[in-house]
Design a protein around this motif. Structure first.
Motif, PDB file in Angstrom:
ATOM      1  N   TRP A  74      -0.216   8.791  -2.826  1.00 34.77           N
ATOM      2  CA  TRP A  74       0.557   8.945  -4.044  1.00 34.77           C
ATOM      3  C   TRP A  74       0.521  10.416  -4.460  1.00 34.77           C
ATOM      4  CZ3 TRP A  74       3.792   5.397  -5.124  1.00 34.77           C
ATOM      5  CH2 TRP A  74       3.483   4.045  -4.972  1.00 34.77           C
ATOM      6  N   PRO A  75       1.587  10.921  -5.098  1.00 35.02           N
ATOM      7  CA  PRO A  75       1.533  12.289  -5.595  1.00 35.02           C
ATOM      8  C   PRO A  75       0.353  12.501  -6.528  1.00 35.02           C
ATOM      9  CG  PRO A  75       3.745  11.428  -5.746  1.00 35.02           C
ATOM     10  CD  PRO A  75       2.880  10.294  -5.311  1.00 35.02           C
ATOM     11  N   ASP A  82      -0.114  14.012  -9.256  1.00 36.10           N
ATOM     12  CA  ASP A  82      -0.022  13.941 -10.716  1.00 36.10           C
ATOM     13  C   ASP A  82       0.432  12.581 -11.207  1.00 36.10           C
ATOM     14  OD1 ASP A  82       3.206  15.683 -10.922  1.00 36.10           O
ATOM     15  OD2 ASP A  82       2.332  14.345  -9.445  1.00 36.10           O
ATOM     16  N   ARG A  83       0.394  11.599 -10.342  1.00 31.81           N
ATOM     17  CA  ARG A  83       0.802  10.254 -10.774  1.00 31.81           C
ATOM     18  C   ARG A  83      -0.399   9.521 -11.334  1.00 31.81           C
ATOM     19  NH1 ARG A  83       1.517   4.834  -8.901  1.00 31.81           N
ATOM     20  NH2 ARG A  83       3.603   4.056  -9.356  1.00 31.81           N
ATOM     21  N   PRO A  84      -0.320   9.128 -12.586  1.00 29.40           N
ATOM     22  CA  PRO A  84      -1.477   8.428 -13.160  1.00 29.40           C
ATOM     23  C   PRO A  84      -1.630   7.028 -12.566  1.00 29.40           C
ATOM     24  CG  PRO A  84       0.278   8.649 -14.776  1.00 29.40           C
ATOM     25  CD  PRO A  84       0.702   9.403 -13.598  1.00 29.40           C
ATOM     26  N   ARG A  85      -2.857   6.595 -12.465  1.00 30.19           N
ATOM     27  CA  ARG A  85      -3.144   5.296 -11.876  1.00 30.19           C
ATOM     28  C   ARG A  85      -3.256   4.263 -12.979  1.00 30.19           C
ATOM     29  NH1 ARG A  85      -4.891   4.757  -6.986  1.00 30.19           N
ATOM     30  NH2 ARG A  85      -6.157   2.972  -7.560  1.00 30.19           N
ATOM     31  N   ILE A  86      -2.205   3.447 -13.075  1.00 33.68           N
ATOM     32  CA  ILE A  86      -2.264   2.374 -14.077  1.00 33.68           C
ATOM     33  C   ILE A  86      -1.944   1.061 -13.395  1.00 33.68           C
ATOM     34  CG2 ILE A  86      -1.692   3.795 -16.045  1.00 33.68           C
ATOM     35  CD1 ILE A  86       1.190   2.771 -15.775  1.00 33.68           C
ATOM     36  N   PRO A 102       0.827  -1.208   0.000  1.00 34.58           N
ATOM     37  CA  PRO A 102       0.000   0.000   0.000  1.00 34.58           C
ATOM     38  C   PRO A 102       0.853   1.246   0.000  1.00 34.58           C
ATOM     39  CG  PRO A 102      -0.028  -1.050   2.148  1.00 34.58           C
ATOM     40  CD  PRO A 102       0.688  -1.984   1.233  1.00 34.58           C
ATOM     41  N   CYS A 103       0.173   2.369  -0.212  1.00 34.24           N
ATOM     42  CA  CYS A 103       0.872   3.628  -0.416  1.00 34.24           C
ATOM     43  C   CYS A 103       1.569   4.111   0.836  1.00 34.24           C
ATOM     44  CB  CYS A 103      -0.137   4.646  -0.895  1.00 34.24           C
ATOM     45  SG  CYS A 103       0.521   6.270  -0.976  1.00 34.24           S
ATOM     46  N   ASN A 104       1.105   3.692   2.006  1.00 39.54           N
ATOM     47  CA  ASN A 104       1.717   4.197   3.240  1.00 39.54           C
ATOM     48  C   ASN A 104       2.315   3.057   4.038  1.00 39.54           C
ATOM     49  OD1 ASN A 104      -0.631   2.983   3.882  1.00 39.54           O
ATOM     50  ND2 ASN A 104      -1.595   4.745   4.834  1.00 39.54           N
TER      51      ASN A 104
END
Lengths: 78, 97
Positions: free
Chosen positions: B90-91, B93-97, B71-73
């Motif tokens: 997540w920052p 401007d990070r696209p989720r792919i 996970p992100c944290n």
């Protein structure tokens, strides 16, 4: 007038917490190309990954991997 | 139990490690404590890496990219310094792919 530049580097990535950031570099490089493959060639937000891997990766690696992608011998799954 | 004094008798090999032989020389107990404690700490560190590190996969064919499932944290390090893990995202401007 002088422009103001915003300078920043790649954010902390919890997936790679230690000093060895090799996989961070690799993963962002692969994610950039996967992003373009999934979202299309002119999807602007994909540049996020490009900025990260440009910060993280040695330029020799980027050049080598670009050549490998062009010749079709890149090892990662895109 | 044999009480001969040859070099590899059980008495000599376990000298200091049995209660009876230690009782005569309690002053070596701190050394034993630190020695075995250090060994335990080293092995526990290796085990922790094997279990909790995001880049470690126990079944390679099933789990080729273990760091993608984190996970992100996710906090791997015990001492987080100035990082605030619960509020990490997540920052933007990070696209989720």
């Amino acid at each position: 007038m002088s422009e103001t530049y915003v300078t920043k580097t790649a954010a902390f990535d919890v997936r790679f917490p230690n000093a060895n950031q090799t996989k961070n570099c690799w993963q962002n490089y692969v994610d950039y190309h996967r992003c373009h493959k999934i979202k299309g060639e002119s999807y602007e937000p994909c540049e996020y990954f490009k900025r990260v891997y440009r910060s993280m990766c040695p330029n020799e690696w980027i050049g080598k991997w670009d050549e490998q992608i062009e010749s079709g011998t890149f090892a990662g799954k895109i | 139990m044999s009480t001969t004094a040859h070099a590899f008798s059980t008495e000599r090999r376990l000298w200091g490690l049995t209660q009876k032989s230690l009782a005569k020389h309690y002053s070596i107990a701190p050394m034993l404590f630190l020695g075995f404690g250090g060994l335990f700490c080293g092995l526990a560190y290796l085990a922790r890496i094997a279990v909790k590190h995001p880049e470690i996969s126990w079944m390679h064919d099933a789990n080729m990219f273990p760091w993608m499932k984190v996970p992100c944290n996710y906090q791997y390090k015990i001492n987080s310094g100035s990082l605030n893990y619960p509020v990490m995202v997540w920052p933007a401007d990070r696209p989720r792919i």
